[in-house]
Design a protein around this motif. Structure first.
Motif, mmCIF file in Angstrom:
data_model
loop_
_atom_site.group_PDB
_atom_site.id
_atom_site.type_symbol
_atom_site.label_atom_id
_atom_site.label_comp_id
_atom_site.label_asym_id
_atom_site.label_seq_id
_atom_site.Cartn_x
_atom_site.Cartn_y
_atom_site.Cartn_z
ATOM 1 N N LYS A 1 37.839 27.291 46.611
ATOM 2 C CA LYS A 1 39.259 27.642 47.033
ATOM 3 C C LYS A 1 39.845 28.757 46.428
ATOM 4 C CE LYS A 1 40.998 24.275 43.372
ATOM 5 N NZ LYS A 1 42.022 23.152 43.235
ATOM 6 N N ASP A 2 39.245 29.165 45.299
ATOM 7 C CA ASP A 2 40.024 30.374 44.760
ATOM 8 C C ASP A 2 39.272 31.702 45.211
ATOM 9 O OD1 ASP A 2 37.797 29.872 43.342
ATOM 10 O OD2 ASP A 2 38.663 30.339 41.457
ATOM 11 N N TRP A 3 38.277 31.481 46.119
ATOM 12 C CA TRP A 3 37.846 32.639 46.853
ATOM 13 C C TRP A 3 38.678 33.985 46.830
ATOM 14 C CZ3 TRP A 3 38.015 35.194 51.390
ATOM 15 C CH2 TRP A 3 37.081 36.168 51.535
ATOM 16 N N TRP A 4 39.676 33.603 47.495
ATOM 17 C CA TRP A 4 40.588 34.602 47.817
ATOM 18 C C TRP A 4 41.031 35.741 46.585
ATOM 19 C CZ3 TRP A 4 45.439 35.557 45.189
ATOM 20 C CH2 TRP A 4 45.718 34.448 44.316
ATOM 21 N N TYR A 5 41.015 35.148 45.528
ATOM 22 C CA TYR A 5 41.322 35.765 44.166
ATOM 23 C C TYR A 5 40.054 36.621 43.735
ATOM 24 C CZ TYR A 5 43.821 36.822 39.707
ATOM 25 O OH TYR A 5 44.340 37.487 38.745
ATOM 26 N N LEU A 6 39.074 36.239 44.213
ATOM 27 C CA LEU A 6 37.827 37.056 43.599
ATOM 28 C C LEU A 6 37.647 36.982 42.353
ATOM 29 C CD1 LEU A 6 38.513 40.050 46.068
ATOM 30 C CD2 LEU A 6 37.517 37.927 46.936
ATOM 31 N N PRO A 7 37.404 35.779 41.816
ATOM 32 C CA PRO A 7 37.174 36.038 40.133
ATOM 33 C C PRO A 7 35.990 36.540 39.737
ATOM 34 C CG PRO A 7 36.882 33.584 41.225
ATOM 35 C CD PRO A 7 37.353 34.621 42.394
ATOM 36 N N HIS A 8 35.006 36.843 40.510
ATOM 37 C CA HIS A 8 33.622 37.482 40.033
ATOM 38 C C HIS A 8 34.110 38.915 39.567
ATOM 39 C CE1 HIS A 8 34.235 38.313 44.404
ATOM 40 N NE2 HIS A 8 33.442 39.423 44.290
#
Length: 382
Positions: free
Chosen positions: A249-256
């Motif tokens: 769900k937090d993919w949009w923030y690109l935590p990687h």
């Protein structure tokens, strides 16, 4: 400052940029390769490693290194092709650095070329794999970043005008760069008046599509010190990947991307307070806001106010960002020119756009539908 320092960038080169009818991805890569050799003061016979990225107009795909190597007339001991989109430049330089450090090669050329503009690349192609996301109205690379921008706006109150300051800053820097494709100044009013590509992203939130080539030569620090230009040492390197997208769900923030930069910082033994210049991958303006947060220059949600007004990210500001104009205004070489500009800043070759006293630079890249990222921390050679 110590850092890794087991490999150095000894030469950088770029071809002409823009719309170049009659040129091909191979011819532009060759032009850049020749320029990088001249920059380093090396001969073609010195190169024993060749790592390549095929452009969007390259038909060879994974065999790109074969086609380019044959055209260049070299038989390297180490070679290969990689495509990680806008993260590729950093990733290939990391491979080259590791090859030099382990003795697998002594002088490695990392090369990219593309004729995307002449060949008609556009932002309105459907994205996806076997089943295109276009069936859901998901058209173009801008759509992925537009989702992230919309979410950032909803959570943190980020505005379109704040995104616009990234574009204005890039164009202001490009105006000082004689090699930039877009040098005509723009204003926030121009940004707001430009048409939407995918809301909330306007045309001036989007990077260029250009023809061109770029090459970077990596060798040992010892050898680099004896060559034509001052060496730039690789202090730290990092990658980050989210191979699952909408499952998170937090993919949009690109935590990687945060993890990617953290790895480079850790290897270099530095933190955000030690970075003098930032070359942040900017396929879209929202990318710069996310990188500012991921790299620790501001807290999550605070990047909009950080860039507002453009003073903090200006050449004479707190953190000079994309000093040559970036993908938005210099040329879209999928992040390769960010490396070149990082090197030139550390050599003191920026001319009108030179950042005084620059000793470290952070270079970031991202690509492949935003699934993958790379980061380099570069420093003046010893």
């Amino acid at each position: 400052m110590t850092g890794w320092r087991k490999a150095s960038i000894a030469g950088v080169g770029a071809s002409r940029q823009g719309k170049l009818p009659g040129e091909t991805a191979i011819s532009l890569a060759t032009e850049a390769f020749t320029a990088a050799l001249a920059d380093a003061g090396l001969e073609k016979s010195d190169v024993d490693g060749l790592l390549t990225m095929p452009g969007s107009s390259s038909p060879e795909g994974a065999k790109h290194y074969l086609a380019l190597g044959e055209h260049l007339g070299i038989d390297p001991v180490l070679t290969g092709t990689l495509n990680m989109g806008g993260a590729t430049a950093g990733a290939l330089i990391q491979q080259a650095a590791m090859a030099v450090a382990t003795g697998m090669a002594s002088v490695v050329a990392c090369v990219f070329g593309d004729a995307a503009r002449t060949r008609g690349s556009k932002f309105d192609a459907a994205q996806g794999g076997e089943v295109s996301w276009g069936s859901w109205g998901m058209f173009g690379n801008a759509a992925n970043s537009a989702m992230g921008a919309a979410r950032h706006m909803a959570l943190y109150g980020t505005t379109s005008e704040q995104l616009g300051w990234v574009a204005v800053n890039g164009r202001r820097n490009a105006a000082r760069n004689p090699h930039a494709v877009m040098r005509e100044p723009i204003t926030i009013e121009d940004h707001q008046a430009s048409r939407f590509i995918v809301e909330p992203l306007h045309l001036l939130d989007c990077c260029l599509i250009t023809d061109g080539g770029v090459a970077v030569i990596v060798t040992s620090p010892e050898r680099a010190r004896d060559l034509r230009k001052p060496p730039v040492d690789i202090l730290g390197m990092g990658q980050g990947h989210t191979l699952q997208t909408f499952e998170q769900k937090d993919w949009w923030y690109l935590p990687h991307q945060e993890h990617c930069v953290a790895r480079a910082y850790r290897m270099a033994g530095v933190g955000p307070q030690d970075i003098d210049v930032a070359q942040l991958y900017d396929n879209f303006t929202i990318a710069v806001l996310l990188w500012l947060e991921h790299a620790g220059f501001c807290k999550p949600g605070e990047s909009g106010p950080f860039v507002e007004g453009g003073t903090r990210i200006a050449i004479d500001g707190e953190l000079p960002v994309n000093t040559a104009g970036g993908n938005l205004s210099e040329s879209y070489m999928q992040g390769w020119l960010h490396v070149v500009e990082g090197v030139r800043q550390l050599r003191g070759e920026g001319g009108e756009r030179q950042v005084r006293g620059a000793e470290t630079t952070l270079v970031t890249g991202r690509g492949m539908t935003l699934n993958t990222a790379s980061a380099l921390v570069l420093g003046k050679g010893r």
